[in-house]
Scaffold this active site. Structure first.
Site, PDB file in Angstrom:
ATOM      1  N   LEU A 295      37.807  29.964  41.255  1.00  0.00           N
ATOM      2  CA  LEU A 295      37.925  29.624  39.837  1.00  0.00           C
ATOM      3  C   LEU A 295      38.922  28.511  39.570  1.00  0.00           C
ATOM      4  O   LEU A 295      38.769  27.751  38.612  1.00  0.00           O
ATOM      5  CB  LEU A 295      38.221  30.872  39.024  1.00  0.00           C
ATOM      6  CG  LEU A 295      36.913  31.678  38.826  1.00  0.00           C
ATOM      7  CD1 LEU A 295      37.204  33.118  38.460  1.00  0.00           C
ATOM      8  CD2 LEU A 295      36.039  31.027  37.762  1.00  0.00           C
TER       9      LEU A 295
ATOM     10  N   ALA B 236      44.195  37.573  43.127  1.00  0.00           N
ATOM     11  CA  ALA B 236      42.962  38.061  43.768  1.00  0.00           C
ATOM     12  C   ALA B 236      42.168  36.866  44.271  1.00  0.00           C
ATOM     13  O   ALA B 236      42.432  35.719  43.889  1.00  0.00           O
ATOM     14  CB  ALA B 236      42.129  38.898  42.813  1.00  0.00           C
ATOM     15  N   PHE B 237      41.183  37.144  45.130  1.00  0.00           N
ATOM     16  CA  PHE B 237      40.461  36.027  45.761  1.00  0.00           C
ATOM     17  C   PHE B 237      39.673  35.194  44.767  1.00  0.00           C
ATOM     18  O   PHE B 237      39.288  34.056  45.066  1.00  0.00           O
ATOM     19  CB  PHE B 237      39.522  36.545  46.866  1.00  0.00           C
ATOM     20  CG  PHE B 237      38.185  37.034  46.369  1.00  0.00           C
ATOM     21  CD1 PHE B 237      38.020  38.345  45.958  1.00  0.00           C
ATOM     22  CD2 PHE B 237      37.097  36.186  46.311  1.00  0.00           C
ATOM     23  CE1 PHE B 237      36.794  38.795  45.492  1.00  0.00           C
ATOM     24  CE2 PHE B 237      35.864  36.618  45.848  1.00  0.00           C
ATOM     25  CZ  PHE B 237      35.708  37.927  45.430  1.00  0.00           C
ATOM     26  N   LYS B 238      39.435  35.733  43.580  1.00  0.00           N
ATOM     27  CA  LYS B 238      38.669  34.985  42.582  1.00  0.00           C
ATOM     28  C   LYS B 238      39.317  33.636  42.278  1.00  0.00           C
ATOM     29  O   LYS B 238      38.639  32.687  41.896  1.00  0.00           O
ATOM     30  CB  LYS B 238      38.556  35.785  41.285  1.00  0.00           C
ATOM     31  CG  LYS B 238      37.988  37.198  41.416  1.00  0.00           C
ATOM     32  CD  LYS B 238      36.533  37.197  41.778  1.00  0.00           C
ATOM     33  CE  LYS B 238      35.785  38.493  41.466  1.00  0.00           C
ATOM     34  NZ  LYS B 238      36.237  39.692  42.190  1.00  0.00           N
ATOM     35  N   ASP B 239      40.645  33.540  42.445  1.00  0.00           N
ATOM     36  CA  ASP B 239      41.330  32.269  42.186  1.00  0.00           C
ATOM     37  C   ASP B 239      40.827  31.153  43.098  1.00  0.00           C
ATOM     38  O   ASP B 239      40.833  29.984  42.705  1.00  0.00           O
ATOM     39  CB  ASP B 239      42.836  32.417  42.416  1.00  0.00           C
ATOM     40  CG  ASP B 239      43.524  33.236  41.322  1.00  0.00           C
ATOM     41  OD1 ASP B 239      43.152  33.097  40.142  1.00  0.00           O
ATOM     42  OD2 ASP B 239      44.441  34.008  41.673  1.00  0.00           O
TER      43      ASP B 239
END
Ligand SMILES: *Cc1c(COP(=O)(O)O)cnc(C)c1O
Length: 465
Positions: A116, A110-113
């Protein structure tokens, strides 16, 4: 760069401090003291640059005084070297004007990577050589948790306590969190919704009796460094589609208003953004706020796009602050009003400011499924439910015909395989790099969603200051 709180009563911090702090001590969120800007020539100069070089050019002003360009480049090279696509965030064309920006090629799909992976390295760097032990408490609707855990598992100086709403995240999301058995990772399933989990985390930060005992930090999108890392891909995509000579619109599947706020920052920095379409599912507080000025909390309805099942969007406060003339006392009053009555009205200045750049739309289940089928039948693209909400809104948005519209593809379809299969009949395969996710051992605690239960659990395991 110096950072100030949206509520005007917390200390001014530098980039290192703001990264480690997360939430401001006055309950507000940190924002840069002023927006840096890139000239049209500087934006044109981004053409053809790699993702890492684009990242350095866009983020350098925000980390000034803490990291030099070489240090920043080396962290970015390491963070984005873990992505499975050489372009990091590739663009895919769907028809003459609709595009997808694939943000899901990182380790947890997901784009959170994107943010993060960098944040994990920033924490490690800022804590190296100190004997400080940071306790990260976070709430996740699924994707932040898995991305944060991947980025921080086994890192020295950090313990992670991640709350997720029990039964309201997908199996892939849960397993990506609970199969990480590193001793510094603690998963907690709470009874309740994501908003309940997020409220618990906020309460922990705001309770001096608890927060005074630990070096608490946040990896939710209240952490400024995350938003900063997300500004990069707006530039990266727009210059590939003709910026600065041609304005580009973005449609952003939205929950906590973090990703789309990064688009706002890109526009503030000088990127010609024709429109930011805020796409919500039936949990539509942001659509109501932007279209009618009514920011009032409804009850969360679980949907196949769980990362957007949110009725309080933390980062909206950053927009209200910026559009309200950056008046910390006024923002504090407005937010206190919301916190006591669960409702507030936007001021006329905030509404006018927002409507100059933002549009919004609410996408129901049928339209989400239609968008999935359209992408598959028209362009052979299998997309996830969150992306489908963005795409449905993108296709409905009224925009000049020559403006390309980029929908942020926020998750890999296999992360939400059941929902994709229901809508399209196609079962997306998990990428091979996910390996034996479904055979690995899981470990997590299940707790009632009360302050006492959760703080008691954390206090027994975290390292006191
Ligand atoms: C987190 C998330 C969103 C919402 O992003 P916000 O920054 O909270 O608005 C949308 N889609 C997916 C897949 C997500 O993980």
């Amino acid at each position: 760069m110096r950072y100030i709180s949206t509520r005007g009563a917390a200390p001014v911090l530098d980039f290192e401090q703001v990264t480690l702090a997360g939430l401001a001590s006055d309950g507000g969120l940190y924002v840069p003291e002023s927006w840096p800007s890139l000239s049209a020539d500087e934006i044109a100069g981004l053409r053809g640059l790699s993702y890492v070089d684009t990242a350095v050019a866009v983020m350098a002003p925000f980390v000034e005084g803490t990291l030099n360009r070489e240090e920043l480049r080396s962290l970015c090279a390491q963070a984005y070297g873990r992505f499975a696509h050489a372009a990091v965030t590739p663009l895919v064309q769907l028809d003459e004007r609709q595009w997808l920006l694939e943000l899901f090629h990182g380790p947890t799909l997901a784009f959170k990577d994107v943010a993060l992976q960098l944040l994990g390295l920033l924490f490690e760097r800022f804590l190296a050589g100190s004997d400080k032990q940071v306790t990260i408490v976070g709430a996740t609707s699924g994707d932040t948790g898995s991305a944060a855990i991947d980025a921080l598992a086994g890192r020295a100086g950090v313990d992670v306590f991640m709350l997720h709403p029990r039964g309201r995240v997908s199996d892939v999301q849960r397993r990506q969190m609970t199969t990480v058995l590193a001793p510094n990772i603690h998963n907690i399933a709470i009874e309740g919704s994501f908003d309940d989990a997020q409220a618990l985390v906020k309460a922990m930060f705001n309770d001096p009796g608890f927060s005074g005992r630990f070096a608490l930090s946040a990896v939710n999108s209240i952490n400024w460094a995350r938003l900063m890392a997300q500004v990069v891909y707006y530039f990266y995509a727009a210059v590939r589609l003709g910026a600065p000579d041609r304005p580009v619109a973005f449609s952003v599947p939205t929950g906590n208003f973090g990703d789309v706020f990064a688009g706002y920052v890109a526009a503030k920095m000088g990127l010609p953004v024709a429109r930011l379409v805020v796409a919500t599912n039936v949990n539509d507080i942001l659509h109501r706020a932007l279209s009618q000025g009514d920011y009032s909390q409804g009850t969360v309805v679980p949907t196949p796009s769980p990362s957007m099942d949110i009725q309080v969007s933390s980062n909206f406060e950053r927009l209200l602050f910026d559009l309200g003339g950056r008046d910390g006392a006024a923002t504090r009053q407005q937010m206190h009003g919301f916190e006591s009555s669960r409702a507030m009205r936007l001021t006329n200045a905030q509404r006018d400011g927002a409507s100059a750049l933002f549009a919004s739309d609410r996408v129901d289940l049928d339209d989400m499924s239609l968008a999935m089928r359209w992408a598959y039948e028209g362009a052979g693209q299998v997309i996830d439910p969150h992306t489908a909400i963005g795409l449905a809104a993108a296709r409905r948005a009224t925009l000049p015909a020559d403006v390309p519209v980029v929908t942020l593809a926020t998750a890999h379809p296999a992360k939400f395989g059941d929902a994709v299969e229901r809508a399209t009949g196609i079962r997306p395969a998990l990428p091979a790099r996910m390996g034996d996710l479904f055979d690995r051992e899981e470990r997590y605690a299940t707790l009632p969603g009360t302050f006492e239960a959760v703080t008691g659990y954390i206090a027994e395991r975290a390292v006191a200051v």
